[in-house]
Design an enzyme around this catalytic site. Structure first.
Site, mmCIF file in Angstrom:
data_model
loop_
_atom_site.group_PDB
_atom_site.id
_atom_site.type_symbol
_atom_site.label_atom_id
_atom_site.label_comp_id
_atom_site.label_asym_id
_atom_site.label_seq_id
_atom_site.Cartn_x
_atom_site.Cartn_y
_atom_site.Cartn_z
ATOM 1 N N SER A 88 -9.592 -48.501 -90.721
ATOM 2 C CA SER A 88 -9.306 -47.927 -89.326
ATOM 3 C C SER A 88 -10.888 -48.305 -89.022
ATOM 4 O O SER A 88 -11.940 -47.748 -89.185
ATOM 5 C CB SER A 88 -9.252 -46.367 -89.291
ATOM 6 O OG SER A 88 -9.006 -46.592 -88.242
ATOM 7 N N LYS B 201 -9.299 -41.177 -85.900
ATOM 8 C CA LYS B 201 -8.570 -40.694 -87.274
ATOM 9 C C LYS B 201 -8.820 -40.648 -87.905
ATOM 10 O O LYS B 201 -9.621 -40.392 -88.952
ATOM 11 C CB LYS B 201 -7.859 -42.484 -87.104
ATOM 12 C CG LYS B 201 -6.370 -42.291 -86.627
ATOM 13 C CD LYS B 201 -5.930 -44.144 -86.387
ATOM 14 C CE LYS B 201 -4.382 -43.899 -85.532
ATOM 15 N NZ LYS B 201 -3.732 -44.925 -86.658
ATOM 16 N N ASP C 114 -0.739 -46.601 -89.779
ATOM 17 C CA ASP C 114 -0.538 -46.324 -88.687
ATOM 18 C C ASP C 114 0.042 -45.318 -88.378
ATOM 19 O O ASP C 114 1.058 -45.284 -89.084
ATOM 20 C CB ASP C 114 0.183 -47.506 -89.337
ATOM 21 C CG ASP C 114 0.694 -48.856 -87.635
ATOM 22 O OD1 ASP C 114 -0.417 -49.014 -86.927
ATOM 23 O OD2 ASP C 114 1.616 -48.787 -87.136
ATOM 24 N N SER C 115 0.135 -45.173 -87.006
ATOM 25 C CA SER C 115 0.905 -44.352 -86.849
ATOM 26 C C SER C 115 0.821 -44.571 -85.086
ATOM 27 O O SER C 115 0.386 -44.880 -84.334
ATOM 28 C CB SER C 115 -0.314 -42.758 -86.753
ATOM 29 O OG SER C 115 -1.660 -43.010 -86.412
ATOM 30 N N TYR D 292 -2.288 -38.860 -77.806
ATOM 31 C CA TYR D 292 -1.346 -38.741 -76.979
ATOM 32 C C TYR D 292 -1.559 -36.361 -77.545
ATOM 33 O O TYR D 292 0.129 -36.221 -76.942
ATOM 34 C CB TYR D 292 0.288 -38.799 -77.416
ATOM 35 C CG TYR D 292 0.537 -40.309 -77.121
ATOM 36 C CD1 TYR D 292 1.079 -40.512 -75.853
ATOM 37 C CD2 TYR D 292 0.259 -41.182 -77.833
ATOM 38 C CE1 TYR D 292 1.236 -42.268 -75.669
ATOM 39 C CE2 TYR D 292 0.146 -42.525 -77.876
ATOM 40 C CZ TYR D 292 0.696 -42.881 -76.212
ATOM 41 O OH TYR D 292 1.239 -44.398 -75.911
#
Length: 208
Positions: free
Chosen positions: A16, A21, A79-80, A168
């Site tokens: 990443s 993250k 992956d989120s 978010y």
């Protein structure tokens, strides 16, 4: 507890380049106290993979294989994203680029709020969930990637709240705690979040 054979390589690449993250993972790995060095792919000048899968699982595997192929080391990818059932699961795998430009949190949040306006009725809560899929490959062509999935249920606020986290988080409301994800400390968030849940499954896999 048996020692996974990939420990012998002494390091694990974190696939990443997302600073938020990476910061969360570094904290989570610190708690695990693994006998390996965790190397964010940016330190190895590994570019982002092309995420052309149709699911979180597919994209996590794509990113892990990409980092492992370039580095020659075991790699873990995340992956989120956030899924909202009334939007058919959107933003979903497109969460980071929902508004068009990758990583523009403010624009992504604004688009999500706007897209939800037609569904706001009589103060009813709008369900949402954060999803995290971790994929671990011991080498680029690993035929059996290990998959760890976490799902964090909550609601989508009508306006941002809180200054912590990223993405978010300011819109993700936890009714049982009466706070947004962005109002949690990093430590408290990691205990209950989608990423924390997936990491807990990873931790348990190391103890088998």
């Amino acid at each position: 507890m048996s020692t996974p054979h990939w420990f012998d390589q002494g390091s694990l690449v974190l696939a990443s380049n997302n600073k938020g993250k990476v910061a969360e993972f570094e904290k989570l790995f610190e708690q695990l106290k693994l006998p390996v060095e965790i190397i964010p792919q940016g330190r190895l000048n590994i570019p982002d993979a092309i995420e052309d899968g149709l699911s979180f699982i597919e994209n996590a595997i794509i990113k892990a294989r990409h980092a492992s192929k370039i580095s020659g080391k075991p790699a873990m990818a995340d992956d989120s994203g956030i899924c909202v059932p009334v939007l058919g699961g959107a933003p979903g795998i497109y969460s980071a680029r929902y508004a068009g430009e990758h990583g523009d949190d403010a624009a992504n949040n604004a688009k999500l709020l706007n897209d939800l306006l037609p569904f706001r009725k009589n103060g009813e809560a709008i369900e949402g969930m954060f999803v995290c899929v971790l994929a671990l490959v011991t080498h680029a062509e690993d035929p059996l990637p290990q998959i760890f999935q976490g799902i964090w249920h909550g609601e989508i606020l009508e306006a941002p709240r809180g200054e912590n986290g990223f993405g978010y988080d300011p819109l993700f409301w936890l009714p049982e705690l009466q706070v947004s994800s962005a109002e949690l400390s990093k430590e408290d968030k990691n205990k209950i979040s989608h990423r924390g849940q997936a990491m807990q499954l990873f931790r348990e896999s190391l103890q088998k």
